[in-house]
Design a protein around this motif. Sequence first.
Motif, PDB file in Angstrom:
ATOM      1  N   ARG A   1      -5.686  11.136   5.533  1.00 17.63           N
ATOM      2  CA  ARG A   1      -4.316  11.163   5.042  1.00 17.63           C
ATOM      3  C   ARG A   1      -4.118  12.389   4.151  1.00 17.63           C
ATOM      4  O   ARG A   1      -4.907  12.651   3.248  1.00 17.63           O
ATOM      5  CB  ARG A   1      -4.030   9.918   4.205  1.00 17.63           C
ATOM      6  CG  ARG A   1      -3.985   8.634   4.986  1.00 17.63           C
ATOM      7  CD  ARG A   1      -2.673   8.477   5.701  1.00 17.63           C
ATOM      8  NE  ARG A   1      -2.609   7.173   6.371  1.00 17.63           N
ATOM      9  CZ  ARG A   1      -1.836   6.930   7.407  1.00 17.63           C
ATOM     10  NH1 ARG A   1      -1.057   7.891   7.893  1.00 17.63           N
ATOM     11  NH2 ARG A   1      -1.825   5.739   7.957  1.00 17.63           N
TER      12      ARG A   1
ATOM     13  N   GLN B   1       1.257   8.806  -1.564  1.00 20.39           N
ATOM     14  CA  GLN B   1       2.287   8.454  -0.590  1.00 20.39           C
ATOM     15  C   GLN B   1       3.282   7.487  -1.239  1.00 20.39           C
ATOM     16  O   GLN B   1       2.962   6.813  -2.224  1.00 20.39           O
ATOM     17  CB  GLN B   1       1.640   7.790   0.634  1.00 20.39           C
ATOM     18  CG  GLN B   1       0.616   8.644   1.367  1.00 20.39           C
ATOM     19  CD  GLN B   1       1.264   9.674   2.274  1.00 20.39           C
ATOM     20  OE1 GLN B   1       2.487   9.741   2.382  1.00 20.39           O
ATOM     21  NE2 GLN B   1       0.440  10.485   2.925  1.00 20.39           N
ATOM     22  N   PRO B   2       4.502   7.408  -0.698  1.00 24.33           N
ATOM     23  CA  PRO B   2       5.503   6.480  -1.272  1.00 24.33           C
ATOM     24  C   PRO B   2       4.999   5.045  -1.261  1.00 24.33           C
ATOM     25  O   PRO B   2       4.482   4.570  -0.246  1.00 24.33           O
ATOM     26  CB  PRO B   2       6.709   6.654  -0.339  1.00 24.33           C
ATOM     27  CG  PRO B   2       6.528   8.009   0.273  1.00 24.33           C
ATOM     28  CD  PRO B   2       5.051   8.208   0.413  1.00 24.33           C
ATOM     29  N   ASN B   3       5.121   4.366  -2.379  1.00 24.12           N
ATOM     30  CA  ASN B   3       4.681   2.980  -2.473  1.00 24.12           C
ATOM     31  C   ASN B   3       5.428   2.110  -1.463  1.00 24.12           C
ATOM     32  O   ASN B   3       6.645   2.202  -1.320  1.00 24.12           O
ATOM     33  CB  ASN B   3       4.915   2.446  -3.891  1.00 24.12           C
ATOM     34  CG  ASN B   3       4.288   1.091  -4.098  1.00 24.12           C
ATOM     35  OD1 ASN B   3       3.155   0.870  -3.691  1.00 24.12           O
ATOM     36  ND2 ASN B   3       5.019   0.169  -4.718  1.00 24.12           N
TER      37      ASN B   3
ATOM     38  N   SER C   1       4.966   2.279   1.801  1.00 26.70           N
ATOM     39  CA  SER C   1       4.899   2.902   3.123  1.00 26.70           C
ATOM     40  C   SER C   1       3.559   2.589   3.763  1.00 26.70           C
ATOM     41  O   SER C   1       2.570   2.310   3.074  1.00 26.70           O
ATOM     42  CB  SER C   1       5.086   4.413   3.024  1.00 26.70           C
ATOM     43  OG  SER C   1       3.981   5.002   2.347  1.00 26.70           O
ATOM     44  N   LEU C   2       3.498   2.627   5.099  1.00 28.04           N
ATOM     45  CA  LEU C   2       2.238   2.378   5.791  1.00 28.04           C
ATOM     46  C   LEU C   2       1.208   3.442   5.427  1.00 28.04           C
ATOM     47  O   LEU C   2       0.011   3.166   5.356  1.00 28.04           O
ATOM     48  CB  LEU C   2       2.474   2.364   7.306  1.00 28.04           C
ATOM     49  CG  LEU C   2       1.389   1.696   8.154  1.00 28.04           C
ATOM     50  CD1 LEU C   2       1.253   0.219   7.790  1.00 28.04           C
ATOM     51  CD2 LEU C   2       1.694   1.846   9.637  1.00 28.04           C
ATOM     52  N   GLU C   3       1.675   4.647   5.168  1.00 30.18           N
ATOM     53  CA  GLU C   3       0.772   5.759   4.823  1.00 30.18           C
ATOM     54  C   GLU C   3       0.063   5.524   3.488  1.00 30.18           C
ATOM     55  O   GLU C   3      -0.988   6.132   3.233  1.00 30.18           O
ATOM     56  CB  GLU C   3       1.560   7.071   4.755  1.00 30.18           C
ATOM     57  CG  GLU C   3       2.060   7.588   6.087  1.00 30.18           C
ATOM     58  CD  GLU C   3       3.296   6.839   6.583  1.00 30.18           C
ATOM     59  OE1 GLU C   3       3.665   7.024   7.746  1.00 30.18           O
ATOM     60  OE2 GLU C   3       3.896   6.073   5.776  1.00 30.18           O
ATOM     61  N   SER C   4       0.611   4.663   2.647  1.00 31.63           N
ATOM     62  CA  SER C   4       0.000   4.411   1.332  1.00 31.63           C
ATOM     63  C   SER C   4      -1.074   3.340   1.393  1.00 31.63           C
ATOM     64  O   SER C   4      -1.653   2.997   0.359  1.00 31.63           O
ATOM     65  CB  SER C   4       1.078   3.994   0.331  1.00 31.63           C
ATOM     66  OG  SER C   4       1.593   2.701   0.648  1.00 31.63           O
ATOM     67  N   THR C   5      -1.365   2.818   2.603  1.00 35.04           N
ATOM     68  CA  THR C   5      -2.264   1.665   2.715  1.00 35.04           C
ATOM     69  C   THR C   5      -3.581   1.979   3.405  1.00 35.04           C
ATOM     70  O   THR C   5      -4.357   1.061   3.681  1.00 35.04           O
ATOM     71  CB  THR C   5      -1.562   0.525   3.477  1.00 35.04           C
ATOM     72  OG1 THR C   5      -1.264   0.956   4.809  1.00 35.04           O
ATOM     73  CG2 THR C   5      -0.277   0.099   2.771  1.00 35.04           C
TER      74      THR C   5
ATOM     75  N   ASP D   1      -5.343   8.306   9.134  1.00 36.63           N
ATOM     76  CA  ASP D   1      -4.273   8.118  10.112  1.00 36.63           C
ATOM     77  C   ASP D   1      -4.947   7.904  11.471  1.00 36.63           C
ATOM     78  O   ASP D   1      -5.662   8.776  11.962  1.00 36.63           O
ATOM     79  CB  ASP D   1      -3.379   9.358  10.136  1.00 36.63           C
ATOM     80  CG  ASP D   1      -2.319   9.295  11.218  1.00 36.63           C
ATOM     81  OD1 ASP D   1      -2.134   8.219  11.821  1.00 36.63           O
ATOM     82  OD2 ASP D   1      -1.681  10.341  11.470  1.00 36.63           O
TER      83      ASP D   1
END
Length: 346
Positions: A86, A93-95, A97-101, A105
């Motif tokens: 990531r 990443q924005p809290n 969002s899937l990217e923050s988890t 990727d």
Amino acid sequence: MLDLLDQAADLAAWMSAIGLALVSGQPADRHANDLRALWEKLRAKAHSIWTPEHAAMRGDAARGMLNRMSASVALAQGVEGFFTPRVPMPWLQPNGSLESTSYYDSSPLKATLESLVDFDRINSGQMRFSVGAVNVITGNFVYFDNAAHTIKPEHIMASGALPPGFPAIEIEGEYYWDGGLVSNTPLQWVLENEPRRDTLAFQVDLWSARGAFPGSMAEVATRQKEIQYSSRTRANSDRFKSIQRIRNALSTLLTKLPEELRDSPELATLRPVAEHRMYNLVQLIYRSKQYEGDSKDYEFSRRSMDDHWRAGYHDTVRTLRHPEVLERPVNDEGVLTFDLAQDGRE
């Protein structure tokens, strides 16, 4: 870096699911070539730490060091066609969002699956296909089966989406993680799925529940993973034998009931449970070399891939050298289990 190593995702689940998809999605005469193409693709893209000058480095200590170097590169840079780190990292990443988890990727895997797997063939029903995942919201274990679902790349990805390395995969508005969070073996699904039938099952475990007492912190990490991700093969098969013994005893008992009870609703309920079936369970459990350590599930050097391929091939050859593997069991429970390490030492 230590935290990242602790949270490194277990890619073994992905490899098992992709291999299953390849076998199910291609004619039998293409299985070996397509599986080899998968591993060639993976190891060709993996960062090669093994160079000619390393040939002089001998012994487990040297091999272990080079394996860890290769695994560290995969952690830092990802593996092309499978996952990428990531950027920016999940904490930035924005809290929500899937990217923050997740640390990585996994979207590159979708293109890899689409290029290697014939999903039309999988969904044609020529072969039964199932992969397991766990619903992130409900915590319930789910099997995606081509008897009830149209299998897509997302189902394969979900079966190996182990957090926090990889993100949950969205399927029909629900999010799923690796089914190994609940159960790391599909044996129960295979044996107890209706209708029950005489079965020859090959169970491949990538982690061994049995192992030596650790002698260092590095070995503690390895042993922890082995216990955490092993399928408890012997415990599961022992439990299944016990259930089968009861089923077979019930089946025999039902034949002795008087005629006036044979049409009772209670008997109609019991009869499917008491069907007498035979099961041969062949257990192929990978035993790690001492130098592999806890990074074996994300270490993709060419030499390691060759070693794993060769180990699987020779274990299978040695197992099938024992004719009893394919013979119908004659014991009370109607179950024969075979483990090369226990039953087939040569």
